[in-house]
Design a protein around this motif. Structure first.
Motif, PDB file in Angstrom:
ATOM      1  N   ASP A  79       0.808  -1.218   0.000  1.00  0.00           N
ATOM      2  CA  ASP A  79       0.000   0.000   0.000  1.00  0.00           C
ATOM      3  C   ASP A  79       0.842   1.270   0.000  1.00  0.00           C
ATOM      4  OD1 ASP A  79       0.854  -0.528   2.638  1.00  0.00           O
ATOM      5  OD2 ASP A  79      -0.801   0.641   3.479  1.00  0.00           O
ATOM      6  N   ASP A  80       2.161   1.154   0.208  1.00  0.00           N
ATOM      7  CA  ASP A  80       3.027   2.329   0.274  1.00  0.00           C
ATOM      8  C   ASP A  80       4.478   1.860   0.202  1.00  0.00           C
ATOM      9  OD1 ASP A  80       3.929   4.924   0.594  1.00  0.00           O
ATOM     10  OD2 ASP A  80       2.880   5.284   2.477  1.00  0.00           O
ATOM     11  N   PHE A  81       5.393   2.830   0.106  1.00  0.00           N
ATOM     12  CA  PHE A  81       6.824   2.535   0.182  1.00  0.00           C
ATOM     13  C   PHE A  81       7.253   2.854   1.609  1.00  0.00           C
ATOM     14  CE2 PHE A  81      11.316   3.639  -0.130  1.00  0.00           C
ATOM     15  CZ  PHE A  81      11.794   2.506  -0.777  1.00  0.00           C
ATOM     16  N   TYR A  82       7.756   1.841   2.332  1.00  0.00           N
ATOM     17  CA  TYR A  82       8.060   2.002   3.753  1.00  0.00           C
ATOM     18  C   TYR A  82       9.549   2.196   3.991  1.00  0.00           C
ATOM     19  CZ  TYR A  82       3.293   0.852   4.909  1.00  0.00           C
ATOM     20  OH  TYR A  82       1.930   0.884   5.015  1.00  0.00           O
ATOM     21  N   GLN A  83       9.844   3.137   4.868  1.00  0.00           N
ATOM     22  CA  GLN A  83      11.214   3.420   5.296  1.00  0.00           C
ATOM     23  C   GLN A  83      11.366   2.962   6.746  1.00  0.00           C
ATOM     24  OE1 GLN A  83      13.819   4.829   3.641  1.00  0.00           O
ATOM     25  NE2 GLN A  83      12.637   4.997   1.762  1.00  0.00           N
ATOM     26  N   PHE A  84      12.516   2.377   7.051  1.00  0.00           N
ATOM     27  CA  PHE A  84      12.824   1.950   8.417  1.00  0.00           C
ATOM     28  C   PHE A  84      13.396   3.124   9.199  1.00  0.00           C
ATOM     29  CE2 PHE A  84      16.062  -0.079  11.290  1.00  0.00           C
ATOM     30  CZ  PHE A  84      15.154  -0.522  12.237  1.00  0.00           C
ATOM     31  N   GLU A  85      12.807   3.419  10.341  1.00  0.00           N
ATOM     32  CA  GLU A  85      13.294   4.463  11.240  1.00  0.00           C
ATOM     33  C   GLU A  85      13.994   3.774  12.409  1.00  0.00           C
ATOM     34  OE1 GLU A  85      12.995   7.752  10.710  1.00  0.00           O
ATOM     35  OE2 GLU A  85      11.859   7.440   8.861  1.00  0.00           O
ATOM     36  N   PRO A  86      15.352   3.692  12.368  1.00  0.00           N
ATOM     37  CA  PRO A  86      16.063   2.917  13.390  1.00  0.00           C
ATOM     38  C   PRO A  86      15.962   3.485  14.807  1.00  0.00           C
ATOM     39  CG  PRO A  86      17.610   4.010  11.913  1.00  0.00           C
ATOM     40  CD  PRO A  86      16.243   4.255  11.378  1.00  0.00           C
ATOM     41  N   THR A  87      15.767   4.780  14.948  1.00  0.00           N
ATOM     42  CA  THR A  87      15.698   5.358  16.295  1.00  0.00           C
ATOM     43  C   THR A  87      14.408   4.979  17.016  1.00  0.00           C
ATOM     44  OG1 THR A  87      14.810   7.402  15.370  1.00  0.00           O
ATOM     45  CG2 THR A  87      17.184   7.328  15.755  1.00  0.00           C
ATOM     46  N   THR A  88      13.327   4.780  16.267  1.00  0.00           N
ATOM     47  CA  THR A  88      12.038   4.432  16.880  1.00  0.00           C
ATOM     48  C   THR A  88      11.604   3.002  16.566  1.00  0.00           C
ATOM     49  OG1 THR A  88      10.850   5.315  14.965  1.00  0.00           O
ATOM     50  CG2 THR A  88      11.213   6.816  16.824  1.00  0.00           C
ATOM     51  N   ARG A  97       1.897   7.844   5.479  1.00  0.00           N
ATOM     52  CA  ARG A  97       2.378   8.047   6.849  1.00  0.00           C
ATOM     53  C   ARG A  97       1.906   6.912   7.758  1.00  0.00           C
ATOM     54  NH1 ARG A  97       6.571  10.574   6.079  1.00  0.00           N
ATOM     55  NH2 ARG A  97       6.727  11.209   8.223  1.00  0.00           N
ATOM     56  N   ASN A  98       1.459   5.827   7.145  1.00  0.00           N
ATOM     57  CA  ASN A  98       1.071   4.627   7.863  1.00  0.00           C
ATOM     58  C   ASN A  98       2.314   4.084   8.551  1.00  0.00           C
ATOM     59  OD1 ASN A  98      -0.570   2.533   8.644  1.00  0.00           O
ATOM     60  ND2 ASN A  98      -0.398   1.420   6.716  1.00  0.00           N
ATOM     61  N   THR A 135      -4.395  -0.238   5.410  1.00  0.00           N
ATOM     62  CA  THR A 135      -3.714  -1.403   4.848  1.00  0.00           C
ATOM     63  C   THR A 135      -4.382  -1.799   3.548  1.00  0.00           C
ATOM     64  OG1 THR A 135      -5.086  -2.936   6.068  1.00  0.00           O
ATOM     65  CG2 THR A 135      -3.020  -2.254   7.120  1.00  0.00           C
ATOM     66  N   ASN A 136      -3.866  -2.866   2.938  1.00  0.00           N
ATOM     67  CA  ASN A 136      -4.359  -3.277   1.641  1.00  0.00           C
ATOM     68  C   ASN A 136      -5.530  -4.252   1.712  1.00  0.00           C
ATOM     69  OD1 ASN A 136      -2.865  -5.326   2.701  1.00  0.00           O
ATOM     70  ND2 ASN A 136      -1.863  -5.893   0.792  1.00  0.00           N
ATOM     71  N   ALA A 137      -6.100  -4.482   2.887  1.00  0.00           N
ATOM     72  CA  ALA A 137      -7.232  -5.399   2.990  1.00  0.00           C
ATOM     73  C   ALA A 137      -8.494  -4.706   2.482  1.00  0.00           C
ATOM     74  CB  ALA A 137      -7.421  -5.837   4.442  1.00  0.00           C
ATOM     75  N   SER A 138      -9.262  -5.405   1.684  1.00  0.00           N
ATOM     76  CA  SER A 138     -10.506  -4.839   1.169  1.00  0.00           C
ATOM     77  C   SER A 138     -11.567  -4.872   2.265  1.00  0.00           C
ATOM     78  CB  SER A 138     -10.983  -5.650  -0.038  1.00  0.00           C
ATOM     79  OG  SER A 138     -11.415  -6.923   0.388  1.00  0.00           O
ATOM     80  N   SER A 139     -12.644  -4.123   2.087  1.00  0.00           N
ATOM     81  CA  SER A 139     -13.697  -4.101   3.098  1.00  0.00           C
ATOM     82  C   SER A 139     -14.335  -5.482   3.234  1.00  0.00           C
ATOM     83  CB  SER A 139     -14.747  -3.055   2.754  1.00  0.00           C
ATOM     84  OG  SER A 139     -15.310  -3.340   1.488  1.00  0.00           O
ATOM     85  N   ASN A 140     -14.384  -6.248   2.142  1.00  0.00           N
ATOM     86  CA  ASN A 140     -14.914  -7.601   2.196  1.00  0.00           C
ATOM     87  C   ASN A 140     -14.043  -8.473   3.088  1.00  0.00           C
ATOM     88  OD1 ASN A 140     -16.436  -9.868   1.643  1.00  0.00           O
ATOM     89  ND2 ASN A 140     -15.372 -10.307  -0.283  1.00  0.00           N
TER      90      ASN A 140
END
Length: 176
Positions: A79-88, A97-98, A135-140
């Protein structure tokens, strides 16, 4: 003379004992991992609730209520391109911003059981409780998940196929 002999060999004996103890602990850990993965074989494709127990640059680990742990690989988060934030210790979506962080409750599907590698692969279905649901889950899928609550693999009703697999495994291995 006897005391001198034991004083001389004591360091080597202590070292040998420590090495053997570490080997035994490692063998125990590997056996437990193997048994957990074997236990989850009949549940491939099933949906479970869990908690994020570790976050890395390649994904996050989810621990189920039965203590079994598996990986949600970052490549499965579509659903997005995720970056790892090592401090958190957080995976943060660039556009939505998920975020996925330690201790967060999630719902996952067991997509792959690899007994040889002693690994479980999950895919995220949704985040739970007080978190924005991006997230990428559909409502169904979401409504199906809400009506089919999976608390623990032992507590859910197995399909006939799963029952037959378990019965066959019991007969074949005589271990269950």
């Amino acid at each position: 003379e006897r005391m001198t002999h034991y004083e001389k060999i004591l360091p080597e004996v202590a070292m040998q004992s420590s090495v053997m103890e570490r080997r035994a602990e490692e063998a125990e850990r590997e056996t437990v991992k193997l048994k957990k993965v074997e236990y989850m074989l009949p549940f491939e494709g099933e949906i479970f609730n869990g908690v994020i127990s570790g976050v890395t640059n390649f994904g996050f680990f989810v621990q189920l209520e039965n203590s079994v742990e598996g990986l949600v690989h970052i490549s499965s988060l579509i659903d997005d391109f995720y970056q790892f934030e090592p401090t958190t210790y957080t995976l943060l979506g660039e556009h939505t911003r998920n975020q996925y962080q330690l201790g967060q409750e999630v719902t996952v599907r067991l997509v792959k059981v690899n007994v040889d590698e002693r690994q479980l692969d999950f895919e995220i279905i949704r985040k739970n409780k007080k978190k924005k649901n991006n997230t990428n889950a559909s409502s169904n899928q979401k409504s199906r998940i809400e009506t089919k609550k999976r608390v623990h693999p032992k507590d859910h009703k197995k399909s006939n196929k799963s029952k037959k697999k378990m019965k066959k495994r019991h007969i074949d291995n005589n271990k269950w």
